[in-house]
Each structure stands twice: as C-alpha cells, then as structure tokens.
Scaffold this motif. Sequence first.
Motif, short mmCIF file in Angstrom:
data_model
loop_
_atom_site.label_atom_id
_atom_site.label_comp_id
_atom_site.label_asym_id
_atom_site.label_seq_id
_atom_site.Cartn_x
_atom_site.Cartn_y
_atom_site.Cartn_z
N SER A 1 40.19 39.15 30.31
CA SER A 1 39.81 40.16 31.28
C SER A 1 38.31 40.37 31.29
CB SER A 1 40.51 41.48 30.95
OG SER A 1 39.99 42.53 31.75
N SER A 2 37.72 40.47 32.47
CA SER A 2 36.28 40.68 32.59
C SER A 2 35.85 42.02 32.03
CB SER A 2 35.86 40.56 34.06
OG SER A 2 36.11 39.25 34.54
N LEU B 1 43.87 41.67 28.70
CA LEU B 1 44.24 41.37 30.07
C LEU B 1 45.51 42.12 30.46
CD1 LEU B 1 43.72 39.48 32.57
CD2 LEU B 1 45.39 37.93 31.52
N VAL C 1 38.92 28.97 31.22
CA VAL C 1 38.10 30.14 31.49
C VAL C 1 37.00 30.23 30.44
CG1 VAL C 1 38.07 32.65 31.79
CG2 VAL C 1 40.10 31.33 32.46
N ARG D 1 33.36 33.50 35.11
CA ARG D 1 33.34 34.89 35.55
C ARG D 1 31.97 35.34 36.03
NH1 ARG D 1 36.52 37.46 30.52
NH2 ARG D 1 34.77 36.46 29.46
N PHE E 1 34.50 34.79 39.52
CA PHE E 1 35.88 35.31 39.52
C PHE E 1 36.03 36.29 38.36
CE2 PHE E 1 40.24 34.27 41.11
CZ PHE E 1 40.95 35.12 40.27
N GLU E 2 36.09 37.56 38.66
CA GLU E 2 36.25 38.60 37.65
C GLU E 2 37.73 38.89 37.46
OE1 GLU E 2 33.91 41.92 38.78
OE2 GLU E 2 32.04 40.80 38.79
N ILE E 3 38.28 38.44 36.34
CA ILE E 3 39.73 38.52 36.12
C ILE E 3 40.15 39.95 35.78
CG2 ILE E 3 41.65 37.63 34.77
CD1 ILE E 3 39.95 35.16 34.18
N GLY F 1 46.98 39.19 34.86
CA GLY F 1 47.76 37.97 34.92
C GLY F 1 49.21 38.31 35.19
N LEU G 1 46.34 34.33 38.15
CA LEU G 1 45.27 35.21 37.71
C LEU G 1 44.77 35.96 38.93
CD1 LEU G 1 43.27 32.82 35.33
CD2 LEU G 1 44.95 34.57 34.69
N GLY H 1 42.04 38.73 40.51
CA GLY H 1 40.73 39.28 40.22
C GLY H 1 39.93 39.55 41.45
N HIS I 1 44.58 33.21 41.78
CA HIS I 1 44.44 31.80 41.41
C HIS I 1 45.70 31.38 40.65
CE1 HIS I 1 42.86 28.02 39.93
NE2 HIS I 1 43.07 28.42 38.68
#
Length: 438
Positions: free
Chosen positions: A178-179, A184, A217, A247, A287-289, A292, A301, A303, A312
């Motif tokens: 997770s960003s 996550l 990632v 990210r 891409f900021e996750i 999930g 994923l 984000g 994604h």
Amino acid sequence: MTLLDLTPRGVTTDRLSTLPVAIIGAGPIGLAAAAHLTERGIDFVVFEAGGEVAASVRAWGHTRLFSPWKHLVDPASRRLLEQHGWTLPEPERAPTGAELVEQYVAPLADVEEIATRVRLGVQVIGVTREGMDRTRTRARATTPFAVRIRTAAGEVEEIAARAVIDASGTYTSPNSLSSSGLELLGMSEVADAVAPALPDVLGRDRARFAGRHTTVVGAGHSAANTLLGLVELARQEPGTTVTWLIRNAQAVRVSSSADDELADRARLGSRVDNAVADGRITVLDGFEIIRGRRAAEGVELIGHRDGDVVMHRTDIVVNATGFRPDLDMLREIRLELDEIVEAPKRLAPLIDPNVHSCGTVEPHGFRELQHPEQGFFIVGMKSYGRAPTFLLATGYEQVRSVTAWLAGDAASASNVELVLPATGVCSTNIGQGGGCCS
C-alpha cells in the motif's frame, strides 16, 4: 536531543563481567560481531531465528551480489578463518547469495570459537533490563539486559547479557504494498497471490510463475533482479508476461551509470532499460496502490493514477517495495531513532537515500549507532532503517567499532575508516524499493 556518554566503558559490576554479549542474528554482520568479540576475548551468544545461519541470505541465495569477494569478507572473520586453513575466493568475482553462505558465512559459523555459542531456531521476542521497563532510570546502566527468547520447541526463556548487538536485519519485515505504508486493504484476501522480494523464478519457484502474468511492485534493485528473471522465464515459457508497477510519478530506474564501480549493478540497470525499451516489460508508473481484491482469475490491484481510480489485473504480485526494521521486540529499550527513516538519530543524515548512494556513506561507528540505552546497538541493514543504501563492508566497520567500544578500547572504537567503491544510486526512493545486494 538526549546527551549520551560517548566514552567507552569497561564492566562496572562483578555480575556484568560474568555475562555474555547477546548478538541477535547469525547473518554475515552478526557473525562478524562474533569474530571481533572472539579476538577481544569477550564472551557472547548468538541467537538465530532460522534453522540455519544466514537464513535470510539463503532465501535469496540464487541472486548474485553486486560487490566482489574483496568487499564481502570482514577482516576479523577472515583472520579467524585463515587460522583454520580458509582462503579468500576470487577477490574480483561477485558471488551469489548461496555462494556467500557456502564459501564464507557457513565456514565462519563452523569455527569452534563461534559454533559453540550459536543457538539456532531461537527467536528473540523481547529485550529489556532485568526487573525494569523503559521508564525506570535508577541503576539502569549497570543492570543486565534480559533477552527473552522462544525456542523451536515453543519454550520461552530469558537470558541475561552485559550488552546487546541487534544484527537481525530487515528481510523478514517488508514494506507494505500500500502506498500509505499501512497494510494493504484486502491483504488477507490476496495474500496467497503475493510473493516476497527476490523469488527464484528460474529455479525453486519456477512453476508458480511460468505461463502467468506477474506484476513486480517496486523501483529498486530487488525489483530489477526479479524483472530480469521473469523476462528470461517468458523467453522459455509461453504465456509468461511481466508488468513493472511503480508507485512514483515516473519510472526513475536503477543505476546504469558507467561510473559505477560495482559493474554488475550498472549492467543490471542497463538490462532492465533494454527490456523495457523492447517491450518485454510493461511499465505502469504513478500507480498509488490502495487495495487488493480477488478477481475471477488472479487478483486486482486498485489505486489512483493521474487522479483517477484504476484497476490492474494480474496473476501474481511480487512485493519488492523494500524493507523496514521490526522494532516490536525493542519496545522496552530506550531508542533514539530518526523520525523519517527509523535509523539511529546520528546515523540518519549520513545515509539519507535522497543524498547518499552506497559508496558515498561516510565512515561511522559506535558514536553514530548509540542509543540512550547504554550497551545496546542496532547494526547492519537494520541500523539503516528504511534507507536501502547498505553495503556489507559498512556493517563490518560498524561492528568493529562497537566491539572495540565494548572492550573499552577508546582509540580503536573512535578510529573509523571505510573505503567503498564509487557507486551509482542504490535505490531510487525509500518508499519504492530496496537495494540488493551488497
């Protein structure tokens, strides 16, 4: 800032003089500390959570290190090994992690002076002072440490120690996908589709990745090693596809500089660049996750990207986002950590990954590694907190200085020297990936 007593001290009580130094972790740095203590005639005990020494290195043993042998062997360890007939492997050749263990770390652990003091399958679950939590001050510095351990049989014991050297590393505590840095959302739902950093995609783990879509990632060298392994697997196994999810706002990649004296690392960066240019790796950046979740096939994923919510889909996710120190067992120890990278306060400015690469870190020793807790040190990769710029040679100098301090040798403890190769960037961002390997 708390003022520390930086003067090396000898043992101050009769009981402390009878106790060993506790070393947490039997990897290259922990065993180097053992070798230095052996040379100084100081008793010690090494606690290793794995069933074998260097358990974390063995996990990524298929990966080749960047540094050649001449930068990977601790001087005191070498002297001890050579007394038993050991010779340094090819100095200019970079070994794999498995070779590092088989040809250096395992033989060092087998030396009698060390082997009799290593306890395998023993997890350290807490460190404190005997009979006092972190709030009590009176007679603290002269009170033995109490190291609480859990054995492979599940029994819990406490071992008294005169000092503690935490060389437990960070490999078993990865950063979150997770960003936000938190776990996550939905991780429990997709955990079986998430692989740790540096899977052996061409060997032990091949069946898991062959013919499937893998998303890696992270933007560091751990990610790059896995990406290249997957590119080769795709050449051999039809249906294998590779996505590189970053990210950051853009794909700032690993070093491919010709000025990097660690040539294997420079080549790694160039190979990744070429694979991206050739379309063998699909890059998904910015891409900021957030979350999930399970999909009909594989996982998704979810984000933010360019202000939009995006999804994604992939079959497998490799978490190569770097590592962080596990500090849970140190809750009753008085630590002084940098608020950003979680390294010792005095060390943090010297290793800031926004400023320093592996080869520009200044020499440092016991002074920079001290905490308000007299006689307690975090060394090795864990001492770097979330910064990915660590090299083994740096850790060896750390433990040389620390063990000299424990022996009361002020001159040696203070005289820190470190000659490192000129290097490129070890990793692009502390939140994006971890560097591998020393």
